[in-house]
Scaffold this motif. Sequence first.
Motif, PDB file in Angstrom:
ATOM      1  N   MET A 110       0.839  -1.205   0.000  1.00  0.00           N
ATOM      2  CA  MET A 110       0.000   0.000   0.000  1.00  0.00           C
ATOM      3  C   MET A 110       0.873   1.254   0.000  1.00  0.00           C
ATOM      4  N   CYS A 117       5.074   3.900   1.879  1.00  0.00           N
ATOM      5  CA  CYS A 117       4.700   2.535   1.474  1.00  0.00           C
ATOM      6  C   CYS A 117       4.866   1.567   2.623  1.00  0.00           C
ATOM      7  N   TYR A 119       3.576  -2.865   3.744  1.00  0.00           N
ATOM      8  CA  TYR A 119       2.837  -4.025   3.247  1.00  0.00           C
ATOM      9  C   TYR A 119       2.333  -4.896   4.377  1.00  0.00           C
ATOM     10  N   ILE A 130      -8.172  -1.704   3.344  1.00  0.00           N
ATOM     11  CA  ILE A 130      -7.410  -0.685   2.603  1.00  0.00           C
ATOM     12  C   ILE A 130      -8.164   0.632   2.772  1.00  0.00           C
ATOM     13  N   VAL A 134      -5.450   5.454  -0.456  1.00  0.00           N
ATOM     14  CA  VAL A 134      -4.304   4.549  -0.385  1.00  0.00           C
ATOM     15  C   VAL A 134      -4.303   3.658  -1.643  1.00  0.00           C
ATOM     16  N   HIS A 136      -3.066   0.423  -3.899  1.00  0.00           N
ATOM     17  CA  HIS A 136      -2.880  -0.956  -3.453  1.00  0.00           C
ATOM     18  C   HIS A 136      -2.552  -1.881  -4.614  1.00  0.00           C
TER      19      HIS A 136
END
Length: 184
Positions: A110, A117, A119, A130, A134, A136
Amino acid sequence: MRAKVNIDIANTEKLVGKGVKDSKKTMSQLIGVFKDEEAFKAADQDQVVYEVQAYMPVEEGKKGGLFWGNSMVYPGKVGTEYHMTRGHFHSNLDTGEYYWCLKGEGALIMMDLDRNCWYEEMKPGTLHYIPGNVSHRVANTGYEPLFFNACWPSDAGHDYASIEKEGFAARLFEVDGKPQLIKE
Ligand code: PAN
Ligand code: ZN
């Protein structure tokens, strides 16, 4: 052989041909997505990297509905970077989404609007929220196909252009046999 997860959707017959979108992305359709251009050129351009079936029971852009997607990312790497989806922001930026993993191993990468960033690891049973604003994308970090489902608002829309232009600020590579998020 293609692994399969069977999903039974009630009233599918009402959706078929109307609200169902099947799409496949081959390597040749992912120009510019992976870092290592030489490895990309050397890769089989006809191989399918990921597939999505989207169930869209209302018109795209209509407020109030929900879309549902079944995605599958095949295992593999381009150089040392894992196979992954293109990734996007939602066009209606402030709309969130749920992903949940059914099968396989992966990472939900993300990035927020300040280009931070991070993850989250995906494995069977993990649920991922999410937030809006953002972007993805999902990488398959394992050796078998990665299956995950998604649910997002029908007025979210997809903005691929920003990612095509600016990319993500970090990428997930295999380093010493493990995933590592490395800043660009
Ligand atoms: C998902 C994604 C799907 C494919 O359904 O669309 O995993 O990834 P790309 O759209 O980035 O190619 C979703 O996030 N929908 O909003
Ligand atoms: Zn999305």
